[in-house]
Motif scaffolding. Structure first.
Motif, PDB file in Angstrom:
ATOM      1  N   GLY A  99       9.807   1.473   4.722  1.00  0.00           N
ATOM      2  CA  GLY A  99      10.068  -0.107   4.142  1.00  0.00           C
ATOM      3  C   GLY A  99      10.687  -0.784   5.133  1.00  0.00           C
ATOM      4  O   GLY A  99      10.363  -1.821   5.409  1.00  0.00           O
ATOM      5  N   PHE A 100      11.794  -0.193   5.780  1.00  0.00           N
ATOM      6  CA  PHE A 100      12.447  -1.067   6.672  1.00  0.00           C
ATOM      7  C   PHE A 100      12.067  -0.746   8.104  1.00  0.00           C
ATOM      8  O   PHE A 100      12.132  -1.644   9.120  1.00  0.00           O
ATOM      9  CB  PHE A 100      13.935  -0.626   6.554  1.00  0.00           C
ATOM     10  CG  PHE A 100      14.672  -1.042   5.282  1.00  0.00           C
ATOM     11  CD1 PHE A 100      15.117  -2.242   5.208  1.00  0.00           C
ATOM     12  CD2 PHE A 100      14.992  -0.253   4.308  1.00  0.00           C
ATOM     13  CE1 PHE A 100      15.806  -2.878   4.093  1.00  0.00           C
ATOM     14  CE2 PHE A 100      15.685  -0.844   3.097  1.00  0.00           C
ATOM     15  CZ  PHE A 100      16.088  -2.061   3.192  1.00  0.00           C
ATOM     16  N   ALA A 101      11.343   0.352   8.283  1.00  0.00           N
ATOM     17  CA  ALA A 101      10.958   0.472   9.740  1.00  0.00           C
ATOM     18  C   ALA A 101       9.873  -0.127  10.157  1.00  0.00           C
ATOM     19  O   ALA A 101       9.736  -0.557  11.526  1.00  0.00           O
ATOM     20  CB  ALA A 101      10.567   2.110   9.940  1.00  0.00           C
ATOM     21  N   VAL A 102       9.078  -0.703   9.267  1.00  0.00           N
ATOM     22  CA  VAL A 102       7.976  -1.620   9.479  1.00  0.00           C
ATOM     23  C   VAL A 102       8.441  -2.788  10.318  1.00  0.00           C
ATOM     24  O   VAL A 102       8.040  -3.463  11.298  1.00  0.00           O
ATOM     25  CB  VAL A 102       7.115  -2.189   8.369  1.00  0.00           C
ATOM     26  CG1 VAL A 102       6.434  -3.304   8.648  1.00  0.00           C
ATOM     27  CG2 VAL A 102       6.507  -1.231   7.724  1.00  0.00           C
TER      28      VAL A 102
ATOM     29  N   GLY B  56      -0.490  -9.545   6.617  1.00  0.00           N
ATOM     30  CA  GLY B  56       0.055  -8.268   7.096  1.00  0.00           C
ATOM     31  C   GLY B  56       1.781  -8.378   6.676  1.00  0.00           C
ATOM     32  O   GLY B  56       2.021  -7.483   6.371  1.00  0.00           O
ATOM     33  N   GLY B  57       2.134  -9.271   7.457  1.00  0.00           N
ATOM     34  CA  GLY B  57       3.719  -9.340   7.203  1.00  0.00           C
ATOM     35  C   GLY B  57       4.219  -9.744   5.789  1.00  0.00           C
ATOM     36  O   GLY B  57       5.333  -9.119   5.318  1.00  0.00           O
ATOM     37  N   LEU B  58       3.502 -10.360   5.141  1.00  0.00           N
ATOM     38  CA  LEU B  58       3.924 -10.489   3.728  1.00  0.00           C
ATOM     39  C   LEU B  58       3.465  -9.429   2.837  1.00  0.00           C
ATOM     40  O   LEU B  58       4.382  -9.080   1.937  1.00  0.00           O
ATOM     41  CB  LEU B  58       2.803 -11.971   3.175  1.00  0.00           C
ATOM     42  CG  LEU B  58       2.992 -13.088   3.733  1.00  0.00           C
ATOM     43  CD1 LEU B  58       2.242 -14.241   3.273  1.00  0.00           C
ATOM     44  CD2 LEU B  58       4.692 -13.636   3.532  1.00  0.00           C
ATOM     45  N   SER B  59       2.626  -8.524   3.063  1.00  0.00           N
ATOM     46  CA  SER B  59       2.290  -7.319   2.373  1.00  0.00           C
ATOM     47  C   SER B  59       3.382  -6.380   2.624  1.00  0.00           C
ATOM     48  O   SER B  59       3.745  -5.563   1.622  1.00  0.00           O
ATOM     49  CB  SER B  59       0.718  -6.819   2.602  1.00  0.00           C
ATOM     50  OG  SER B  59       0.559  -6.484   3.962  1.00  0.00           O
ATOM     51  N   ALA B  60       3.805  -6.384   3.942  1.00  0.00           N
ATOM     52  CA  ALA B  60       4.998  -5.456   4.129  1.00  0.00           C
ATOM     53  C   ALA B  60       6.133  -5.759   3.378  1.00  0.00           C
ATOM     54  O   ALA B  60       7.019  -5.188   3.110  1.00  0.00           O
ATOM     55  CB  ALA B  60       5.093  -5.476   5.903  1.00  0.00           C
TER      56      ALA B  60
ATOM     57  N   TRP C   5      13.753  13.049  -1.390  1.00  0.00           N
ATOM     58  CA  TRP C   5      12.846  13.020  -0.141  1.00  0.00           C
ATOM     59  C   TRP C   5      11.982  11.719  -0.328  1.00  0.00           C
ATOM     60  O   TRP C   5      11.450  10.670   0.559  1.00  0.00           O
ATOM     61  CB  TRP C   5      12.131  14.058   0.241  1.00  0.00           C
ATOM     62  CG  TRP C   5      10.875  14.357  -0.940  1.00  0.00           C
ATOM     63  CD1 TRP C   5      10.992  15.241  -1.951  1.00  0.00           C
ATOM     64  CD2 TRP C   5       9.828  13.801  -0.849  1.00  0.00           C
ATOM     65  NE1 TRP C   5       9.712  15.359  -2.286  1.00  0.00           N
ATOM     66  CE2 TRP C   5       8.902  14.494  -1.890  1.00  0.00           C
ATOM     67  CE3 TRP C   5       8.971  12.871  -0.011  1.00  0.00           C
ATOM     68  CZ2 TRP C   5       7.590  14.263  -2.067  1.00  0.00           C
ATOM     69  CZ3 TRP C   5       7.645  12.788  -0.227  1.00  0.00           C
ATOM     70  CH2 TRP C   5       6.881  13.354  -1.269  1.00  0.00           C
ATOM     71  N   VAL C   6      11.602  11.251  -1.648  1.00  0.00           N
ATOM     72  CA  VAL C   6      10.652  10.142  -1.949  1.00  0.00           C
ATOM     73  C   VAL C   6      11.490   8.701  -1.803  1.00  0.00           C
ATOM     74  O   VAL C   6      11.205   8.004  -1.029  1.00  0.00           O
ATOM     75  CB  VAL C   6      10.090  10.326  -3.312  1.00  0.00           C
ATOM     76  CG1 VAL C   6       9.641   8.959  -3.815  1.00  0.00           C
ATOM     77  CG2 VAL C   6       9.332  11.445  -3.537  1.00  0.00           C
ATOM     78  N   ASN C   7      12.928   8.829  -2.153  1.00  0.00           N
ATOM     79  CA  ASN C   7      13.630   7.785  -1.921  1.00  0.00           C
ATOM     80  C   ASN C   7      13.878   7.668  -0.162  1.00  0.00           C
ATOM     81  O   ASN C   7      13.693   6.374   0.169  1.00  0.00           O
ATOM     82  CB  ASN C   7      15.091   8.036  -2.370  1.00  0.00           C
ATOM     83  CG  ASN C   7      15.033   7.655  -3.900  1.00  0.00           C
ATOM     84  OD1 ASN C   7      14.401   6.712  -4.375  1.00  0.00           O
ATOM     85  ND2 ASN C   7      15.573   8.623  -4.884  1.00  0.00           N
ATOM     86  N   TRP C   8      13.983   8.876   0.148  1.00  0.00           N
ATOM     87  CA  TRP C   8      14.300   8.603   1.784  1.00  0.00           C
ATOM     88  C   TRP C   8      13.242   7.934   2.502  1.00  0.00           C
ATOM     89  O   TRP C   8      13.182   7.193   3.358  1.00  0.00           O
ATOM     90  CB  TRP C   8      14.700   9.928   2.510  1.00  0.00           C
ATOM     91  CG  TRP C   8      14.950  10.075   3.872  1.00  0.00           C
ATOM     92  CD1 TRP C   8      16.053   9.863   4.492  1.00  0.00           C
ATOM     93  CD2 TRP C   8      13.982   9.860   5.005  1.00  0.00           C
ATOM     94  NE1 TRP C   8      15.865   9.723   6.014  1.00  0.00           N
ATOM     95  CE2 TRP C   8      14.632   9.760   6.295  1.00  0.00           C
ATOM     96  CE3 TRP C   8      12.482  10.092   5.113  1.00  0.00           C
ATOM     97  CZ2 TRP C   8      14.152   9.744   7.442  1.00  0.00           C
ATOM     98  CZ3 TRP C   8      12.047   9.973   6.317  1.00  0.00           C
ATOM     99  CH2 TRP C   8      12.688   9.803   7.488  1.00  0.00           C
ATOM    100  N   ALA C   9      11.649   8.447   2.024  1.00  0.00           N
ATOM    101  CA  ALA C   9      10.603   8.092   2.814  1.00  0.00           C
ATOM    102  C   ALA C   9      10.588   6.492   2.284  1.00  0.00           C
ATOM    103  O   ALA C   9      10.142   5.772   3.453  1.00  0.00           O
ATOM    104  CB  ALA C   9       9.441   8.781   2.148  1.00  0.00           C
ATOM    105  N   GLY C  10      10.614   6.011   1.176  1.00  0.00           N
ATOM    106  CA  GLY C  10      10.355   4.743   0.736  1.00  0.00           C
ATOM    107  C   GLY C  10      11.395   3.807   1.649  1.00  0.00           C
ATOM    108  O   GLY C  10      10.993   2.795   2.016  1.00  0.00           O
TER     109      GLY C  10
END
Length: 359
Positions: free
Chosen positions: A103-106, A69-73, A94-99
């Motif tokens: 991507g970092f919040a994980v 899971g960590g590697l896939s994140a 908004w797509v850039n914001w979401a990504g």
């Protein structure tokens, strides 16, 4: 902030030619269908692994699921979050914001704060003393010949791998807070408001819920098992990131600069990116997939606003233009990158003949 020399022929040539090439791509500077498809694939894989983990692992083993899971994140992050932070993933903001956010919040990192310091400090002034947040992030490591030497640095070749394993944890729980404070001071309109505070708190909350609260609520775990799973899910991606990316600036081949008395740098911006960046196996498609194009690091630094799916094309352009303009370029293998980084750590671990004051 330091000032670069006026742009020279190399700078004008490579920027004009590169931007023209990018403009002729079907998606322009943004991600192509193949990159977006990989992003969806890595996100789907992460969700599937996470659901399986909360269901008890189905005999696979929770430790292995935490690792996968960590590697896939991590792969989702290098495929999506980095380009999104540069505004290069998709034309819609908004797509850039979401990504960027997810991507970092994980990993519990504020995407907004990371993008601010990465774009405005690191990309503008790599390896410039007093400005680059990457080689000056921790007093535990001496990563520049212009940084003060302290007695514990003599041991840094031995303990640095352990610090690299906890890199993301350090950013999440220590550095992010100091970076937010700096961002509020330097860019108050952007960060000294409730929206920035909400984004920052949401990233931490999302991380804690995802990696600690839900596993604790759904699984019969001891505290030590929960901590072990958390460390596996965060330390392995941290180690991988450090191995793949740290040496792209912190290596023997890279130049380190201090501005002069007038706060000036000796080269123009494009030449500075060439001198301070190190490419490793820049022609390798697998390396590009694994790093989001960071293996061809000079191309990324010359065109940071371009999605990494276009980096192979830009890398070919860099190879052509450095020959035409007789500009030096730093290229090594992956093994050469690791070796160069640790040789530099050894060199910087020695007490200098005229040590700088420890301020």
């Amino acid at each position: 902030m330091p000032k670069f020399a006026p742009a020279g022929p190399f700078s004008h040539d490579i920027r004009e030619t590169g931007l023209a090439l990018v403009a002729n791509q079907p998606t322009g500077r943004f991600a192509d269908l193949a990159q977006l498809t990989r992003a969806v694939g890595f996100l789907t894989l992460f969700i599937a692994l996470y659901v399986l983990l909360l269901a008890g692992g189905a005999g696979i083993g929770l430790g292995w699921l935490a690792l996968a899971g960590g590697l896939s994140a991590f792969m989702f992050g290098v495929t999506v979050a980095h380009d999104a932070a540069h505004g290069a993933l998709y034309p819609r903001r908004w797509v850039n914001w979401a990504g960027q956010f997810f991507g970092f919040a994980v990993f519990g990192i504020s995407g907004a704060v990371w993008a601010w310091r990465h774009n405005r400090l690191h990309h503008m002034y790599p390896n410039v003393q007093g400005t680059d947040i990457d080689h000056e992030a921790s007093p535990l490591l001496r990563l520049s010949p212009h940084s003060p030497w302290r007695w514990w640095h003599r041991f840094q070749p031995f303990y640095s791998p352990f610090l690299y394993a906890f890199l993301m944890g350090s950013v999440t729980w220590v550095e992010d807070f100091s970076y937010l404070k700096a961002a509020r001071k330097a860019a108050p309109r952007e960060f000294n408001n409730w929206r920035a505070a909400l984004e920052f708190a949401a990233a931490k909350t999302f991380h804690v819920l995802l990696l600690l609260v839900l596993p604790w609520a759904c699984l019969d775990l001891t505290v030590w098992e929960l901590v072990a799973g958390y460390l596996i899910a965060t330390c392995v991606p941290s180690t991988l990131f450090s191995a793949l990316v740290v040496g792209t600036h912190i290596a023997e081949e890279a130049a380190f600069h201090v501005p002069d008395e007038q706060d000036r740098l000796p080269h123009d911006w494009a030449t500075h990116q060439m001198l301070t960046s190190v490419d490793w196996s820049p022609e390798s498609k697998f390396a590009g997939l694994l790093t989001g194009g960071a293996n061809a690091h000079t191309a990324h630094h010359l065109f940071p606003q371009v999605a990494h799916c276009h980096v192979p094309m830009l890398n070919d352009l860099v190879e052509q233009k450095v020959i035409e303009h007789n500009i030096p370029r730093n290229v090594v293998s992956f093994a050469g990158l690791i070796g160069s980084h640790f040789r530099l750590l050894w060199d910087l671990a020695r007490r200098p003949d005229h040590p700088l004051p420890c301020t």
